[in-house]
Design a protein around this motif. Structure first.
Motif, PDB file in Angstrom:
ATOM      1  N   THR A 152     -14.530  68.298 -26.044  1.00 14.29           N
ATOM      2  CA  THR A 152     -14.463  67.084 -26.869  1.00 14.29           C
ATOM      3  C   THR A 152     -13.386  67.181 -27.946  1.00 14.29           C
ATOM      4  O   THR A 152     -13.247  66.271 -28.762  1.00 14.29           O
ATOM      5  N   HIS A 153     -12.655  68.290 -27.947  1.00 11.54           N
ATOM      6  CA  HIS A 153     -11.593  68.559 -28.932  1.00 11.54           C
ATOM      7  C   HIS A 153     -12.120  68.641 -30.361  1.00 11.54           C
ATOM      8  O   HIS A 153     -11.350  68.539 -31.310  1.00 11.54           O
ATOM      9  N   LEU A 154     -13.411  68.828 -30.513  1.00 13.43           N
ATOM     10  CA  LEU A 154     -13.982  68.986 -31.847  1.00 13.43           C
ATOM     11  C   LEU A 154     -13.755  70.399 -32.387  1.00 13.43           C
ATOM     12  O   LEU A 154     -13.932  70.639 -33.574  1.00 13.43           O
ATOM     13  N   ASP A 155     -13.341  71.315 -31.513  1.00 13.24           N
ATOM     14  CA  ASP A 155     -13.025  72.663 -31.985  1.00 13.24           C
ATOM     15  C   ASP A 155     -11.824  72.645 -32.932  1.00 13.24           C
ATOM     16  O   ASP A 155     -11.665  73.540 -33.752  1.00 13.24           O
ATOM     17  N   SER A 156     -11.024  71.582 -32.858  1.00 14.82           N
ATOM     18  CA  SER A 156      -9.888  71.468 -33.779  1.00 14.82           C
ATOM     19  C   SER A 156     -10.253  70.691 -35.042  1.00 14.82           C
ATOM     20  O   SER A 156      -9.491  70.661 -35.998  1.00 14.82           O
ATOM     21  N   VAL A 157     -11.426  70.077 -35.046  1.00 13.37           N
ATOM     22  CA  VAL A 157     -11.894  69.307 -36.202  1.00 13.37           C
ATOM     23  C   VAL A 157     -12.734  70.192 -37.129  1.00 13.37           C
ATOM     24  O   VAL A 157     -12.618  70.101 -38.343  1.00 13.37           O
ATOM     25  N   PHE A 158     -13.548  71.033 -36.541  1.00 17.07           N
ATOM     26  CA  PHE A 158     -14.431  71.906 -37.315  1.00 17.07           C
ATOM     27  C   PHE A 158     -13.766  73.245 -37.598  1.00 17.07           C
ATOM     28  O   PHE A 158     -13.008  73.746 -36.782  1.00 17.07           O
ATOM     29  N   GLU A 159     -14.102  73.811 -38.745  1.00 17.96           N
ATOM     30  CA  GLU A 159     -13.741  75.196 -39.014  1.00 17.96           C
ATOM     31  C   GLU A 159     -14.793  76.043 -38.318  1.00 17.96           C
ATOM     32  O   GLU A 159     -15.981  75.906 -38.580  1.00 17.96           O
ATOM     33  N   ILE A 160     -14.348  76.923 -37.420  1.00 17.83           N
ATOM     34  CA  ILE A 160     -15.266  77.742 -36.640  1.00 17.83           C
ATOM     35  C   ILE A 160     -14.973  79.214 -36.914  1.00 17.83           C
ATOM     36  O   ILE A 160     -13.829  79.654 -36.811  1.00 17.83           O
ATOM     37  N   PHE A 161     -16.021  79.956 -37.253  1.00 20.08           N
ATOM     38  CA  PHE A 161     -15.913  81.378 -37.546  1.00 20.08           C
ATOM     39  C   PHE A 161     -16.791  82.160 -36.577  1.00 20.08           C
ATOM     40  O   PHE A 161     -17.850  81.679 -36.170  1.00 20.08           O
ATOM     41  N   ASN A 162     -16.344  83.359 -36.232  1.00 24.46           N
ATOM     42  CA  ASN A 162     -17.109  84.193 -35.299  1.00 24.46           C
ATOM     43  C   ASN A 162     -18.449  84.635 -35.873  1.00 24.46           C
ATOM     44  O   ASN A 162     -19.419  84.769 -35.148  1.00 24.46           O
ATOM     45  N   SER A 163     -18.485  84.891 -37.183  1.00 25.80           N
ATOM     46  CA  SER A 163     -19.720  85.363 -37.802  1.00 25.80           C
ATOM     47  C   SER A 163     -19.863  84.760 -39.198  1.00 25.80           C
ATOM     48  O   SER A 163     -18.896  84.239 -39.762  1.00 25.80           O
ATOM     49  N   TYR A 164     -21.041  84.882 -39.750  1.00 29.88           N
ATOM     50  CA  TYR A 164     -21.304  84.398 -41.107  1.00 29.88           C
ATOM     51  C   TYR A 164     -20.411  85.131 -42.101  1.00 29.88           C
ATOM     52  O   TYR A 164     -19.843  84.522 -43.005  1.00 29.88           O
ATOM     53  N   GLU A 165     -20.252  86.431 -41.913  1.00 24.22           N
ATOM     54  CA  GLU A 165     -19.440  87.239 -42.818  1.00 24.22           C
ATOM     55  C   GLU A 165     -17.971  86.815 -42.795  1.00 24.22           C
ATOM     56  O   GLU A 165     -17.280  86.858 -43.814  1.00 24.22           O
TER      57      GLU A 165
END
Length: 110
Positions: free
Chosen positions: A89-102
């Motif tokens: 949905t190309h939302l991966d470019s809209v949201f900030e995505i991190f591998n872990s909480y840290e």
């Protein structure tokens, strides 16, 4: 003089599937929190193994709500099936995505 401002972190940890039922529950949970300037909203998806289009709605609505008030919303621990939906949905470019909480606090994006 040093001024340190700590952000208030609001952590959401949905579990299972974010489909119509899970998406509604997440929406309700997010609606109970009044966004305030400088808050950091974290949606930890470590325990979410499935998401459909109904699950995307609360994420997008939440993102809009927090941005309107000067907050920041990030996703972390996104599992492969959920990441695929975000990518399709190309939302991966809209949201900030991190591998872990840290990683959120160290600035390492996933």
């Amino acid at each position: 003089m040093t001024l340190t401002q700590e952000r208030q972190v609001i952590l959401f940890k949905p579990q299972g599937s974010i489909d119509l039922e899970g998406g509604t529950a997440l929406s309700e949970q997010m609606a109970r929190v009044n966004p305030q300037s400088q808050q950091l909203w974290v949606i930890d998806l470590a325990e979410v193994d499935f998401m459909d289009s109904c699950g995307l709605v609360p994420l997008v609505k939440g993102l809009k709500a927090v941005r309107d008030t000067g907050c920041r919303l990030v996703l972390c621990n996104v599992q492969a099936p959920v990441r695929l939906i975000l990518e399709l949905t190309h939302l991966d470019s809209v949201f900030e995505i991190f591998n872990s909480y840290e990683d959120i606090f160290s600035g390492v994006k996933g």
